[in-house]
Design a protein around this motif. Structure first.
Motif: not given
Length: 123
Positions: A86, A89-90, A93-94, A97
């Protein structure tokens, strides 16, 4: 090569110590007696249930436990916990997005390049 119970016992002990577990702690975790843990480390044939538990709790592979040979793909260093996944993957993702569309496009291109060998894109 046929598994040797004495060698397996040595690896059971090594796995336990590398996981920073005492014989008592391991026995408690597995609901076994300390004497069972001691005897398997001295070369008594270990049950399959016990071997599974050591693999899971001490983060070693069956390959290594039974033969002493480690499959690099199953090395404890390659085992990643869910929380670590996790965290890794942050970042993408950031980026994906982010309100800046140029940064989103750049991130997507970089990820596609990084994983092209594993997940080829359709053209």
């Amino acid at each position: 090569m046929e598994p040797n119970d004495i060698d397996i016992g040595k690896r059971l002990q090594q796995a336990r110590k590398n996981a920073n577990l005492t014989q008592q702690k391991l026995a408690d975790m597995m609901k076994l007696s300390v004497s069972y843990v001691k005897s398997t480390e001295r070369g008594k044939k270990a049950s399959l249930k016990y071997l599974f538990a050591v693999v899971e709790n001490c983060h070693v592979s069956f390959d290594w436990l039974l033969t002493g040979v480690q499959d690099p793909a199953k090395s404890p260093q390659t085992i990643i916990k869910d929380a670590e996944i996790e965290q890794l993957l942050d970042v993408p993702r950031k980026l994906l997005n982010d309100p800046n569309p140029e940064l989103q496009i750049w991130a997507k291109i970089q990820l596609q390049k990084a994983f092209a060998d594993y997940y080829p894109t359709e053209k």
